[in-house]
Design a protein around this motif. Structure first.
Motif, short mmCIF file in Angstrom:
data_model
loop_
_atom_site.label_atom_id
_atom_site.label_comp_id
_atom_site.label_asym_id
_atom_site.label_seq_id
_atom_site.Cartn_x
_atom_site.Cartn_y
_atom_site.Cartn_z
N ARG A 12 -9.60 7.10 -1.96
CA ARG A 12 -9.15 5.44 -1.51
C ARG A 12 -7.61 5.83 -0.68
O ARG A 12 -7.04 5.26 0.12
N ARG A 13 -6.96 6.92 -0.78
CA ARG A 13 -6.15 7.21 -0.18
C ARG A 13 -5.53 7.00 1.39
O ARG A 13 -4.64 6.27 2.37
N GLU A 14 -6.93 7.73 2.22
CA GLU A 14 -7.05 7.49 3.72
C GLU A 14 -6.68 6.12 4.02
O GLU A 14 -6.95 5.43 4.76
N LEU A 51 -8.55 9.22 -4.85
CA LEU A 51 -8.25 10.42 -3.95
C LEU A 51 -8.84 9.64 -3.23
O LEU A 51 -8.59 9.53 -1.28
N TYR A 105 -5.82 2.94 2.37
CA TYR A 105 -4.26 2.61 2.50
C TYR A 105 -3.78 3.02 3.66
O TYR A 105 -3.10 1.93 4.11
N ILE A 111 -4.24 6.71 -8.59
CA ILE A 111 -4.63 6.61 -7.42
C ILE A 111 -5.87 7.46 -7.22
O ILE A 111 -5.79 8.64 -7.48
N LEU A 123 0.79 4.38 -2.41
CA LEU A 123 0.95 5.63 -2.63
C LEU A 123 1.94 6.67 -3.35
O LEU A 123 1.12 7.76 -2.75
N TYR A 131 0.87 -1.33 -0.41
CA TYR A 131 -0.13 -0.16 -0.53
C TYR A 131 1.11 1.45 -0.21
O TYR A 131 0.36 2.53 -0.60
#
Length: 590
Positions: free
Chosen positions: A376-378, A374, A380, A372, A365, A361
């Motif tokens: 889903r960043r949190e 955006l 990951y 990516i 990032l 992960y």
């Protein structure tokens, strides 16, 4: 069949007259027995001749001669039996004989030079004693006999002279004693080797007497026919006590078939048979058990149709003990090596999964896995954080286990409110229990005492037990925390209605990375929690008990002293003086 070495009354009688230090040294025992027999025979013959001399006309004047001849050998035997010094005993006999000869020569009134041949009897008599010091002392006493003869003659203290018949009787008594001592020694050698026909047999017999191992002769059924003189040293019993079935009855019941088989194999085969046996030593309350090794071989003696085998027996108790210690150390080393290999493999597995998640992960990032989203960043980042927390938990648990096993886990004793502590831990586990559909209950007995213990350790114990119970309890189940006060201890139980553990696996619970193999158990957890609990309970001088059955849940009970500091001080692990609540005390568990 030859006469037994130690199997008749004469041997028992001689054993009582020689010094006890000689019983364990066959060669010295033979010398002392020869000395005793010769002197006792001389005294007995002189005693038998005394009534005959009383019939003569000069009998009253000869009583002092007979008294010397009777009492001097008895005195020398007493000295030998009391102190065990053969040279000193022979010196007593030589002194009496020198005085005897000097008195007789002085009473005869002949030339002084005629006393020289008579005084030669003193060193000749000592030559058969087997003592070099005794012989040298006899030579010196014989030289002193000349001035003693002159002194007795000049001062008229010699008394009446001996008639020729008395002289021959006295010489015969001494000669008979020495002949009998030689016959006794020859009989002893013949009993050992089965023949005393030549000097080689005597040499071999003396060699056999000198060895430390017990040598026994057996018939085909294991009956002991005779033995050498090492029985007292090895078994702490008289040699005659092992003859017949005596040795068999001393052998441990479980080892008797091996003993009989070894004798039978040796008697009927061409090679030797070896057996390791447990044997009782000593008599009465002082009995103990030792390990012996018996090496038996076939032996047929001319003129002895009963003898079928000879056995050499030696004490191997220390050898067995060392072998068992080495075997235990080997098993421990193998177990430790296997444990380290299993620990390494399990730790690697525990670390690999979260590390793969962190690396995967984090690469996403970093943009290495394509575009990516955006939103889903949190997610990951949360996965990376959870994986890191899992790894940190495993590392911290391993460090705690290492500190506990090394005896360097720091405990800060303080007064703890049990109800407050249990409520805090249940609050922490309330969310996981709710998510799993599990009811979490508390059953606290009224009037619980304050607990003197380490708060952090007690909290860790409770959280680990509650976490395990929640993990392995299916949806709709129940986890209950029970606390009772019993005498000077507090009993804390965590009971669940989960899948349970098989009875044969209960002893292994608490080993690092071990989990029950029941198929119904979910595949989660690493088996470290209960290991830490067991170590922390031990540090608090408490006890941990686990009861479980597949499908019926598990109950883990922990009994802790109300005052763990005092319990540790009673075992010398901490100073007995009361400490401030903030003081940190290092407990040594190893």
């Amino acid at each position: 069949m030859q006469t037994d070495l130690t199997g008749n009354w004469t041997d028992e009688w001689l054993s009582g007259l020689v010094h006890r230090s000689a019983l364990a040294v066959p060669a010295e025992r033979l010398r002392q027995e020869r000395f005793v027999v010769g002197r006792m025979a001389t005294s007995l013959v002189a005693m038998a001749g005394l009534p005959l001399s009383l019939l003569g006309e000069v009998a009253p004047e000869l009583l002092d001669y007979w008294a010397i001849l009777i009492l001097a050998p008895l005195a020398s035997v007493f000295v030998l039996s009391r102190w065990g010094r053969l040279g000193t005993a022979q010196a007593v006999m030589s002194t009496a004989l020198t005085f005897f000869v000097a008195k007789a020569m002085a009473a005869g009134g002949g030339p002084l030079l005629l006393a020289l041949p008579a005084l030669l009897a003193v060193p000749l008599e000592a030559a058969s004693s087997g003592s070099r010091r005794g012989f040298l002392a006899a030579c010196l006493l014989a030289l002193l006999g000349l001035p003693l003869t002159l002194l007795l003659q000049n001062y008229g203290m010699a008394g009446r002279s001996l008639p020729a018949g008395a002289v021959f009787a006295i010489a015969g008594a001494v000669a008979f004693g020495h002949v009998l001592s030689r016959l006794v020694s020859d009989r002893t050698v013949a009993a050992l080797l089965g023949t005393g026909a030549d000097a080689g047999a005597e040499r071999d017999a003396q060699t056999l007497l000198a060895i430390d191992d017990l040598v026994t002769w057996h018939d085909g059924n294991g009956i002991v026919l005779r033995s050498n003189g090492a029985c007292t040293r090895l078994l702490g019993a008289s040699p005659s006590s092992i003859h017949g079935n005596g040795l068999f009855t001393r052998i441990h019941v479980a080892d008797r078939p091996a003993f009989l088989k070894a004798i039978s194999d040796a008697a009927n085969g061409s090679g030797f048979a070896v057996a390791q046996l447990r044997v009782q030593t000593g008599e009465g309350p002082s009995q103990s058990t030792i390990w012996i090794e018996m090496r038996a071989n076939r032996l047929v003696l001319p003129g002895d149709d009963r003898c079928a085998a000879v056995a050499v027996i030696r004490d191997i108790t220390e050898h067995r003990r060392h072998a068992e210690e080495l075997d235990a150390m080997r098993r421990e080393a193998v177990s430790a090596s296997e444990g380290r290999a299993q620990l390494l493999a399990t730790v690697s597995h525990e670390m690999r999964t979260p590390l793969n998640a962190i690396i995967g992960y984090s690469e996403i990032l970093m943009g290495k896995g394509g575009p990516i989203l955006l939103d889903r960043r949190e997610g990951y980042a949360q996965i990376i954080n959870q994986s890191s927390q899992h790894m940190l938990g495993v590392v911290n648990t391993l460090l705690d286990l290492s500190a506990i096993e090394a005896g360097h886990y720091n405990l800060a004793f303080e007064t703890i409110d049990l109800a407050e502590l249990i409520g805090e831990c249940c609050t922490v586990m309330a969310l996981p229990a709710e998510q799993g559909g599990i009811v979490l209950k508390q059953e606290l007995a009224p009037g619980l005492p304050a607990l003197v213990a380490d708060r952090r350790a007690c909290r860790q114990i409770l959280l680990n037990l509650l976490s395990n119970a929640v993990k392995f309890t299916p949806q709709g189940g129940q986890v209950t925390v029970e606390v009772r006060h019993e005498a000077d201890a507090v009993t804390l139980a965590v009971r669940d209605t989960g899948v349970g553990v098989a009875q044969d696996e209960l002893p292994r619970l608490g080993m690092p990375f071990y989990q029950g193999s029941t198929r119904a158990r979910p595949e989660k957890g690493n088996g470290l929690g209960l290991s830490v609990v067991r170590g922390l309970v031990t540090l608090h001088q408490g006890r941990l008990r686990i009861s479980s059955a597949p499908g019926n849940g598990t109950c883990v009970k922990i009994s802790l002293p109300v005052d763990a500091h005092r319990a540790a001080a009673a075992k010398g692990l901490v100073p007995a003086a009361k400490r401030p609540e903030s003081d940190v005390i290092v407990l040594k568990t190893g």
